[in-house]
Design a protein around this motif. Structure first.
Motif, PDB file in Angstrom:
ATOM      1  N   UNK A  13     -55.312 -26.211  19.692  1.00 32.79           N
ATOM      2  CA  UNK A  13     -54.292 -25.179  19.850  1.00 32.79           C
ATOM      3  C   UNK A  13     -52.918 -25.796  20.099  1.00 32.79           C
ATOM      4  N   UNK A  14     -52.880 -26.898  20.853  1.00 40.01           N
ATOM      5  CA  UNK A  14     -51.607 -27.583  21.093  1.00 40.01           C
ATOM      6  C   UNK A  14     -51.050 -28.162  19.791  1.00 40.01           C
ATOM      7  N   UNK A  15     -51.938 -28.699  18.955  1.00 40.05           N
ATOM      8  CA  UNK A  15     -51.495 -29.229  17.663  1.00 40.05           C
ATOM      9  C   UNK A  15     -50.922 -28.116  16.780  1.00 40.05           C
ATOM     10  N   UNK A  16     -51.589 -26.974  16.776  1.00 39.18           N
ATOM     11  CA  UNK A  16     -51.111 -25.843  15.974  1.00 39.18           C
ATOM     12  C   UNK A  16     -49.759 -25.368  16.497  1.00 39.18           C
ATOM     13  N   UNK A  17     -49.624 -25.300  17.801  1.00 36.06           N
ATOM     14  CA  UNK A  17     -48.337 -24.896  18.381  1.00 36.06           C
ATOM     15  C   UNK A  17     -47.238 -25.882  17.998  1.00 36.06           C
ATOM     16  N   UNK A  18     -47.562 -27.164  17.970  1.00 40.19           N
ATOM     17  CA  UNK A  18     -46.590 -28.174  17.556  1.00 40.19           C
ATOM     18  C   UNK A  18     -46.177 -28.007  16.108  1.00 40.19           C
ATOM     19  N   UNK A  19     -47.140 -27.633  15.265  1.00 35.03           N
ATOM     20  CA  UNK A  19     -46.839 -27.413  13.848  1.00 35.03           C
ATOM     21  C   UNK A  19     -45.883 -26.233  13.695  1.00 35.03           C
ATOM     22  N   UNK A  20     -46.096 -25.178  14.476  1.00 36.62           N
ATOM     23  CA  UNK A  20     -45.202 -24.022  14.413  1.00 36.62           C
ATOM     24  C   UNK A  20     -43.850 -24.323  15.039  1.00 36.62           C
ATOM     25  N   UNK A  21     -43.830 -25.157  16.057  1.00 40.09           N
ATOM     26  CA  UNK A  21     -42.592 -25.439  16.776  1.00 40.09           C
ATOM     27  C   UNK A  21     -41.663 -26.365  15.985  1.00 40.09           C
ATOM     28  N   UNK A  22     -42.195 -27.280  15.218  1.00 37.69           N
ATOM     29  CA  UNK A  22     -41.375 -28.272  14.513  1.00 37.69           C
ATOM     30  C   UNK A  22     -40.333 -27.635  13.593  1.00 37.69           C
ATOM     31  N   UNK A  23     -40.685 -26.681  12.730  1.00 40.16           N
ATOM     32  CA  UNK A  23     -39.643 -26.085  11.884  1.00 40.16           C
ATOM     33  C   UNK A  23     -38.586 -25.329  12.689  1.00 40.16           C
ATOM     34  N   UNK A  24     -39.015 -24.700  13.784  1.00 40.21           N
ATOM     35  CA  UNK A  24     -38.051 -23.975  14.604  1.00 40.21           C
ATOM     36  C   UNK A  24     -37.069 -24.936  15.265  1.00 40.21           C
ATOM     37  N   UNK A  56     -36.195 -27.881  14.074  1.00 38.14           N
ATOM     38  CA  UNK A  56     -35.299 -28.364  13.015  1.00 38.14           C
ATOM     39  C   UNK A  56     -34.243 -27.324  12.681  1.00 38.14           C
ATOM     40  N   UNK A  57     -34.638 -26.061  12.625  1.00 38.07           N
ATOM     41  CA  UNK A  57     -33.684 -24.997  12.332  1.00 38.07           C
ATOM     42  C   UNK A  57     -32.622 -24.914  13.415  1.00 38.07           C
ATOM     43  N   UNK A  58     -33.029 -25.003  14.668  1.00 33.49           N
ATOM     44  CA  UNK A  58     -32.057 -24.966  15.762  1.00 33.49           C
ATOM     45  C   UNK A  58     -31.106 -26.156  15.673  1.00 33.49           C
ATOM     46  N   UNK A  59     -31.618 -27.317  15.328  1.00 30.29           N
ATOM     47  CA  UNK A  59     -30.766 -28.499  15.167  1.00 30.29           C
ATOM     48  C   UNK A  59     -29.768 -28.336  14.030  1.00 30.29           C
ATOM     49  N   UNK A  60     -30.213 -27.738  12.920  1.00 31.18           N
ATOM     50  CA  UNK A  60     -29.314 -27.512  11.794  1.00 31.18           C
ATOM     51  C   UNK A  60     -28.221 -26.511  12.149  1.00 31.18           C
ATOM     52  N   UNK A  61     -28.585 -25.457  12.856  1.00 35.02           N
ATOM     53  CA  UNK A  61     -27.577 -24.476  13.265  1.00 35.02           C
ATOM     54  C   UNK A  61     -26.577 -25.087  14.236  1.00 35.02           C
TER      55      UNK A  61
END
Length: 162
Positions: free
Chosen positions: A78-89, A91-96
């Motif tokens: 579950x932690x790995x899945x959460x990390x997979x979902x968190x990574x794009x978010x 990156x998006x925050x960093x781009x903004x």
């Protein structure tokens, strides 16, 4: 008796597992934790030999049960899945954030170019204006006049004639 139950259930693939001493384990809950417990117990007690199993409707060989025992615990998955979902978010925050930061740098550079072209020093501050009338408790005094510098016309005249 076990042979009759397997035949009645319509699971003929389990019949070869019933040769020799046989034990059944019925697990309710996490099958991975059960497979890990069987593997650990089998390592300490060589008399336990895992021949196979049944997980839901899926037949498992001994290799499948050992592979199931190597799966990380549910919490880690579950932690790995959460990390997979968190990574794009992330990156998006960093781009903004980079967009706003670069916009601020661009505006600052534009202002620097404009002030340099206009010849206005950058450190010049605008005078503060107040909308409230000033009230003063001091008595008004006449402004002091500075003494006029002494001019010496005689010294200037003598230097011109020389």
């Amino acid at each position: 008796m076990a042979r009759l139950a397997v035949e009645a259930a319509g699971r003929p693939e389990l019949l070869p597992l019933l040769s020799g001493p046989t034990a059944f384990a019925f697990v309710r809950g996490d099958a991975v934790e059960a497979a890990k417990a069987f593997r650990t117990f089998g390592a300490e007690n060589p008399a336990l030999v895992i021949k196979g199993g049944l997980l839901g409707d899926q037949f498992l060989t001994a290799a499948d049960v050992n592979a199931l025992a190597k799966v990380p615990p549910r919490v880690e998955l579950l932690a790995m899945i959460a990390g997979v979902f968190q990574a794009p978010l992330t990156k998006t925050a960093g781009l903004l954030q980079a967009f706003t930061r670069n916009m601020a740098y661009g505006l600052k550079a534009y202002l620097d170019i404009r002030t340099a072209a206009d010849g206005v020093p950058e450190t010049e501050a605008e005078p503060e204006t107040s909308t409230e009338p000033e009230t003063s408790t001091e008595t008004e005094t006449e402004p002091e006049t500075e003494p006029e510098p002494e001019t010496s016309t005689e010294t200037e005249a003598s230097t011109e004639t020389n």
